[in-house]
Design a protein around this motif. Structure first.
Motif, PDB file in Angstrom:
ATOM      1  N   UNK A 144       0.824  -1.208   0.000  1.00 39.53           N
ATOM      2  CA  UNK A 144       0.000   0.000   0.000  1.00 39.53           C
ATOM      3  C   UNK A 144       0.858   1.257   0.000  1.00 39.53           C
ATOM      4  N   UNK A 145       1.984   1.222   0.712  1.00 36.90           N
ATOM      5  CA  UNK A 145       2.797   2.428   0.890  1.00 36.90           C
ATOM      6  C   UNK A 145       3.645   2.764  -0.330  1.00 36.90           C
ATOM      7  N   UNK A 146       4.222   1.751  -0.970  1.00 36.51           N
ATOM      8  CA  UNK A 146       5.171   2.017  -2.062  1.00 36.51           C
ATOM      9  C   UNK A 146       4.500   2.703  -3.255  1.00 36.51           C
ATOM     10  N   UNK A 147       3.363   2.188  -3.780  1.00 35.86           N
ATOM     11  CA  UNK A 147       2.719   2.915  -4.888  1.00 35.86           C
ATOM     12  C   UNK A 147       2.288   4.325  -4.500  1.00 35.86           C
ATOM     13  N   UNK A 148       1.810   4.477  -3.254  1.00 38.74           N
ATOM     14  CA  UNK A 148       1.386   5.808  -2.808  1.00 38.74           C
ATOM     15  C   UNK A 148       2.565   6.762  -2.762  1.00 38.74           C
ATOM     16  N   UNK A 149       3.716   6.286  -2.295  1.00 39.33           N
ATOM     17  CA  UNK A 149       4.902   7.134  -2.215  1.00 39.33           C
ATOM     18  C   UNK A 149       5.406   7.517  -3.609  1.00 39.33           C
ATOM     19  N   UNK A 150       5.502   6.515  -4.502  1.00 40.34           N
ATOM     20  CA  UNK A 150       5.955   6.792  -5.867  1.00 40.34           C
ATOM     21  C   UNK A 150       4.960   7.713  -6.572  1.00 40.34           C
ATOM     22  N   UNK A 151       3.664   7.420  -6.409  1.00 38.03           N
ATOM     23  CA  UNK A 151       2.642   8.253  -7.034  1.00 38.03           C
ATOM     24  C   UNK A 151       2.683   9.674  -6.534  1.00 38.03           C
ATOM     25  N   UNK A 152       2.873   9.848  -5.228  1.00 36.41           N
ATOM     26  CA  UNK A 152       2.940  11.202  -4.667  1.00 36.41           C
ATOM     27  C   UNK A 152       4.107  11.980  -5.269  1.00 36.41           C
ATOM     28  N   UNK A 153       5.265  11.368  -5.343  1.00 31.07           N
ATOM     29  CA  UNK A 153       6.444  12.059  -5.882  1.00 31.07           C
ATOM     30  C   UNK A 153       6.281  12.396  -7.361  1.00 31.07           C
ATOM     31  N   UNK A 154       5.766  11.450  -8.138  1.00 29.15           N
ATOM     32  CA  UNK A 154       5.594  11.702  -9.569  1.00 29.15           C
ATOM     33  C   UNK A 154       4.513  12.754  -9.817  1.00 29.15           C
ATOM     34  N   UNK A 155       3.426  12.665  -9.091  1.00 32.26           N
ATOM     35  CA  UNK A 155       2.333  13.620  -9.287  1.00 32.26           C
ATOM     36  C   UNK A 155       2.723  15.005  -8.781  1.00 32.26           C
ATOM     37  N   UNK A 156       3.505  15.055  -7.723  1.00 29.39           N
ATOM     38  CA  UNK A 156       4.000  16.354  -7.245  1.00 29.39           C
ATOM     39  C   UNK A 156       4.858  17.017  -8.309  1.00 29.39           C
ATOM     40  N   UNK A 157       5.705  16.220  -8.977  1.00 29.07           N
ATOM     41  CA  UNK A 157       6.535  16.760 -10.062  1.00 29.07           C
ATOM     42  C   UNK A 157       5.665  17.238 -11.221  1.00 29.07           C
ATOM     43  N   UNK A 158       4.610  16.465 -11.534  1.00 29.77           N
ATOM     44  CA  UNK A 158       3.691  16.859 -12.608  1.00 29.77           C
ATOM     45  C   UNK A 158       3.037  18.198 -12.294  1.00 29.77           C
ATOM     46  N   UNK A 159       2.543  18.360 -11.084  1.00 26.19           N
ATOM     47  CA  UNK A 159       1.861  19.597 -10.732  1.00 26.19           C
ATOM     48  C   UNK A 159       2.834  20.763 -10.566  1.00 26.19           C
ATOM     49  N   UNK A 160       4.079  20.475 -10.256  1.00 27.95           N
ATOM     50  CA  UNK A 160       5.082  21.544 -10.235  1.00 27.95           C
ATOM     51  C   UNK A 160       5.283  22.111 -11.630  1.00 27.95           C
ATOM     52  N   UNK A 161       5.318  21.220 -12.634  1.00 27.49           N
ATOM     53  CA  UNK A 161       5.456  21.681 -14.015  1.00 27.49           C
ATOM     54  C   UNK A 161       4.195  22.430 -14.465  1.00 27.49           C
ATOM     55  N   UNK A 162       3.035  21.903 -14.099  1.00 28.78           N
ATOM     56  CA  UNK A 162       1.794  22.575 -14.464  1.00 28.78           C
ATOM     57  C   UNK A 162       1.722  23.951 -13.809  1.00 28.78           C
TER      58      UNK A 162
END
Length: 212
Positions: A166-184
């Motif tokens: 449960x934790x690993x996908x959430x952690x990876x997803x959070x980091x990738x999505x944070x990077x996406x929204x930083x670019x947006x």
């Protein structure tokens, strides 16, 4: 000797009441995390596409609130306002609207951070409980054979594994999505600056391009 199945369902069925509660909770948390990842990613991609379209002067209904905020600020008049003050006022008005849009699009991103940080500890609780169950079984049976300790150990390791799942996908997803929204966010800032410059230089209110 009682055999201990290694399938997730078998491990769940062979666990005690507390172990079942921990595993069920982690399963629900994992499903929730994946749903959040998909929802936030789709929102981020839609917003990114809308920003790129708006920067090319194409219709961007998703950004209508931000663009209309700039037009309203342009149409307003403030006595003794300098050109720089007007530029700042229009840009700040659009920036506030853009921040609200970003927060709405990010949605459950903070929840992903909570899932990634708390799931291992929930799994650890299940691990500790399973080990305690093994020691209790040893004390009850006065036997340290594998048949006695295996169910508790299997329950403990299963809780650890599900917590990490449960934790690993959430952690990876959070980091990738944070990077996406930083670019947006950076692209949206550029759009706000471009539109603010255009609006402050225009003599008449600028119309918002509607979708066809």
């Amino acid at each position: 000797m009682n055999s201990v199945g290694l399938s997730p369902l078998a491990l769940f069925l062979q666990a005690g009441a507390v172990g079942k509660c921990v595993m069920a909770l982690l399963f629900l948390v994992s499903v929730w995390g994946w749903a959040l990842i998909l929802q936030i990613w789709l929102s981020g991609r839609r917003l990114s596409s809308a920003v790129q379209a708006a920067r090319q002067d194409e219709a961007a209904p998703l950004l209508a609130e931000v663009l209309e905020a700039g037009v309203r600020a342009q149409a307003a008049t403030v006595e003794s306002e300098t050109h720089a003050d007007r530029r700042w006022r229009i840009g700040e008005t659009m920036t506030r609207a853009a921040r609200g849009l970003l927060l709405k699009a990010e949605g459950g991103l903070p929840s992903l951070a909570v899932i990634s940080s708390t799931s291992p500890f929930i799994g650890l609780f299940g691990t500790v409980w399973g080990i305690m169950s093994s020691f209790a079984s040893i004390a009850e049976a006065h036997d340290t054979s594998l048949a006695v300790v295996a169910p508790g150990i299997a329950e403990a390791l299963a809780a650890t594994a599900i917590g990490l799942a449960a934790a690993i996908p959430a952690s990876v997803g959070y980091n990738r999505l944070s990077a996406l929204f930083s670019r947006v966010s950076a692209d949206l800032d550029c759009l706000v600056q471009e539109r603010a410059d255009r609006l402050v230089s225009a003599r008449a209110p600028v119309a918002i391009k509607e979708a066809a």
